[in-house]
Design a protein around this motif. Structure first.
Motif, PDB file in Angstrom:
ATOM      1  N   LEU A 234      -6.123  -8.307  -2.158  1.00 12.40           N
ATOM      2  CA  LEU A 234      -4.862  -9.364  -1.631  1.00 12.40           C
ATOM      3  C   LEU A 234      -4.894 -10.323  -2.902  1.00 12.40           C
ATOM      4  O   LEU A 234      -5.907 -10.860  -3.341  1.00 12.40           O
ATOM      5  CB  LEU A 234      -5.211 -10.184  -0.160  1.00 12.40           C
ATOM      6  CG  LEU A 234      -5.197  -9.156   0.889  1.00 12.40           C
ATOM      7  CD1 LEU A 234      -5.949  -9.899   1.828  1.00 12.40           C
ATOM      8  CD2 LEU A 234      -3.799  -8.616   1.298  1.00 12.40           C
TER       9      LEU A 234
ATOM     10  N   LEU B 153       7.353 -11.101  -4.467  1.00  9.60           N
ATOM     11  CA  LEU B 153       7.416 -10.187  -5.513  1.00  9.60           C
ATOM     12  C   LEU B 153       7.874 -10.826  -6.718  1.00  9.60           C
ATOM     13  O   LEU B 153       8.849 -11.187  -7.181  1.00  9.60           O
ATOM     14  CB  LEU B 153       8.062  -9.195  -4.894  1.00  9.60           C
ATOM     15  CG  LEU B 153       7.866  -8.568  -3.556  1.00  9.60           C
ATOM     16  CD1 LEU B 153       8.799  -7.415  -3.243  1.00  9.60           C
ATOM     17  CD2 LEU B 153       6.484  -7.798  -3.707  1.00  9.60           C
TER      18      LEU B 153
ATOM     19  N   ALA C 189      -1.080 -11.444   6.289  1.00  9.35           N
ATOM     20  CA  ALA C 189      -1.210  -9.970   5.960  1.00  9.35           C
ATOM     21  C   ALA C 189      -2.293  -9.228   6.616  1.00  9.35           C
ATOM     22  O   ALA C 189      -2.122  -7.929   6.765  1.00  9.35           O
ATOM     23  CB  ALA C 189      -1.373 -10.117   4.202  1.00  9.35           C
TER      24      ALA C 189
ATOM     25  N   LEU D 199       2.804 -13.417  -0.707  1.00  6.26           N
ATOM     26  CA  LEU D 199       2.012 -12.234  -1.012  1.00  6.26           C
ATOM     27  C   LEU D 199       2.503 -11.723  -2.475  1.00  6.26           C
ATOM     28  O   LEU D 199       3.589 -11.376  -2.502  1.00  6.26           O
ATOM     29  CB  LEU D 199       1.809 -11.130   0.160  1.00  6.26           C
ATOM     30  CG  LEU D 199       0.581 -10.144  -0.210  1.00  6.26           C
ATOM     31  CD1 LEU D 199      -0.835 -10.795   0.116  1.00  6.26           C
ATOM     32  CD2 LEU D 199       0.631  -8.958   0.833  1.00  6.26           C
TER      33      LEU D 199
ATOM     34  N   LEU E 175       6.406 -12.578   1.437  1.00  2.45           N
ATOM     35  CA  LEU E 175       6.242 -11.967   0.023  1.00  2.45           C
ATOM     36  C   LEU E 175       6.781 -12.901  -0.932  1.00  2.45           C
ATOM     37  O   LEU E 175       7.825 -13.592  -1.133  1.00  2.45           O
ATOM     38  CB  LEU E 175       7.075 -10.488   0.121  1.00  2.45           C
ATOM     39  CG  LEU E 175       6.715  -9.516   1.196  1.00  2.45           C
ATOM     40  CD1 LEU E 175       7.583  -8.457   0.965  1.00  2.45           C
ATOM     41  CD2 LEU E 175       5.169  -8.952   1.082  1.00  2.45           C
TER      42      LEU E 175
ATOM     43  N   VAL F 285       2.761  -4.435  -4.102  1.00  2.00           N
ATOM     44  CA  VAL F 285       2.308  -4.634  -2.782  1.00  2.00           C
ATOM     45  C   VAL F 285       2.471  -3.396  -2.066  1.00  2.00           C
ATOM     46  O   VAL F 285       3.280  -2.971  -1.483  1.00  2.00           O
ATOM     47  CB  VAL F 285       3.164  -5.974  -1.870  1.00  2.00           C
ATOM     48  CG1 VAL F 285       2.720  -6.082  -0.639  1.00  2.00           C
ATOM     49  CG2 VAL F 285       3.180  -7.154  -2.746  1.00  2.00           C
TER      50      VAL F 285
ATOM     51  N   GLY G  83       0.560  -9.709  -4.374  1.00  4.40           N
ATOM     52  CA  GLY G  83       0.038  -8.225  -4.567  1.00  4.40           C
ATOM     53  C   GLY G  83      -1.032  -7.813  -3.663  1.00  4.40           C
ATOM     54  O   GLY G  83      -1.536  -8.510  -2.975  1.00  4.40           O
ATOM     55  N   LEU G  84      -0.907  -6.441  -3.446  1.00  2.33           N
ATOM     56  CA  LEU G  84      -1.886  -5.666  -2.597  1.00  2.33           C
ATOM     57  C   LEU G  84      -2.241  -4.460  -2.881  1.00  2.33           C
ATOM     58  O   LEU G  84      -1.478  -3.528  -3.132  1.00  2.33           O
ATOM     59  CB  LEU G  84      -1.380  -5.653  -1.138  1.00  2.33           C
ATOM     60  CG  LEU G  84      -2.016  -4.678   0.008  1.00  2.33           C
ATOM     61  CD1 LEU G  84      -3.325  -5.611   0.117  1.00  2.33           C
ATOM     62  CD2 LEU G  84      -1.317  -4.686   1.252  1.00  2.33           C
TER      63      LEU G  84
END
Length: 364
Positions: free
Chosen positions: A21, A79, A58, A28, A77, A133, A30-31
């Motif tokens: 994560l 991004l 998450a 967030l 998110l 992600v 990245g995943l």
């Protein structure tokens, strides 16, 4: 510009393996499944390990998802990508749970969004493949036009299990026939005022080129030609749009650690646009005569000489044992080189002599 946000990382243990994560105050970022393609691609070198609120959200989302249920909320998110990538990723978020769509359908939607008559499915596929992600932004729900399960950075097996977990109809979908993995890549050296644009690969920990200086390039995506890949990678990594380039040679890398890779080698002299930063590392213009003195792969020094001497199109095979160049073959003929003794300060392998008119051997 606003102040750069601190990025944090943590680990989530999923039924399909460990996942990394990444996030900041906004959301967030990245995943990734451990070891997947483009793993930690946008991770800030100054990131810290630690817990932040978005990780708790998450994890809750992932717990529900991997229990076979559709979550009724979305973690915030953040991004980060090109405007084109962001538009494609937004379309991914609209694919309903338990269903699939095709790269062609996404391309048609993108054409409408951008007011065009047509949009390349390959260009859309490149953006889908760079989705940072996994699972939450469901790039696993995209298939080929023929229903083939291709193009998932986490691997086809994970793609099937994710779709099965959602109850998607995977019976009509097909997997590629088993064949030895072939890695096709491109590498380009942009030239200006006696200098090459070099990329110092310092951003990604799990990078076979970690700390090395190389040109600009990457993996050829599904449906791309090497030239499609060349243009996309240069644009993504430098912000520049190539207008003129030369295909200089084919380099075959054989490694006891990384497998076999076929690399299309290019040089470029003309482009448009303004140079930007690169999340793969640090871009720097370096005088050609100084490039070999940088931490580069030993075999790269061979094709630098071929480029400098304006050699005609060539095929170069480089075999590595670990980081050591064990063999070099130019147009089917083995090159002679010697190795410096460990601890002697002589480096590793060095070529002797000049490239002759008839290629295939470095003469004294």
């Amino acid at each position: 510009m606003g102040q750069k946000q601190q990025q944090y990382t943590a680990v989530y243990q999923s039924p399909l393996g460990s996942m990394l994560l990444a996030g900041d105050e906004t959301g967030l970022t990245g995943l990734w499944f451990e070891g997947q393609k483009y793993y930690a691609n946008n991770l800030d070198p100054d990131h810290r390990e630690g817990e932040i609120p978005v990780f708790q959200t998450a994890r809750q989302w992932l717990d529900i998802y991997f229990s076979g249920k559709e979550p009724d909320f979305m973690p915030p998110l953040h991004l980060m990508g090109t405007p084109f990538q962001l538009k494609v990723w937004n379309l991914l978020l609209k694919i309903p749970y338990g269903t699939t769509t095709t790269y062609g359908n996404l391309a048609a939607e993108m054409a409408g969004i951008m007011g065009r008559d047509h949009m390349s499915a390959q260009a859309v596929g490149g953006a889908v493949g760079h989705n940072p992600v996994s699972v939450i932004v469901p790039c696993h729900r995209v298939t080929g036009a023929d229903g083939s399960l291709t193009g998932y950075a986490g691997g086809i097996d994970k793609k099937i299990r994710l779709l099965d977990g959602e109850g998607a109809d995977t019976k009509k979908l097909s997997t590629p026939r088993h064949r030895p993995a072939i890695r096709l890549t491109t590498l380009c050296y942009l030239e200006k005022d006696g200098k090459y644009l070099m990329l110092h690969r310092v951003s990604k920990e799990n990078d076979e080129n970690k700390d090395k200086w190389i040109g600009v390039g990457g993996h050829v995506e599904n449906g791309e030609s090497p030239e499609d890949c060349l243009a996309r990678e240069v644009k993504e990594e430098t912000g520049l749009t190539l207008t003129s380039y030369r295909f200089r040679g084919l380099v075959t890398f054989v490694s006891d650690q990384w497998g076999t890779e076929y690399m299309c080698l290019y040089t470029a002299h003309d482009w448009t646009g303004e140079q930007t930063g690169c999340d793969e590392g640090v871009l720097q213009w370096v005088e050609k005569e100084k490039v070999s003195g940088l931490p580069v792969w030993e075999g790269d020094k061979i094709f630098f000489r071929l480029l400098t001497q304006e050699a005609p199109f060539f095929s170069l095979k480089l075999r590595y044992e670990g980081d050591r160049l064990a063999e070099a073959v130019l147009d089917g003929k083995r090159l002679d080189f010697w190795s410096g003794q460990p601890g002697s300060g002589d480096g590793q392998q060095r070529l002797t002599g000049q490239l002759p008119r008839e290629k295939g051997r470095i003469e004294e």
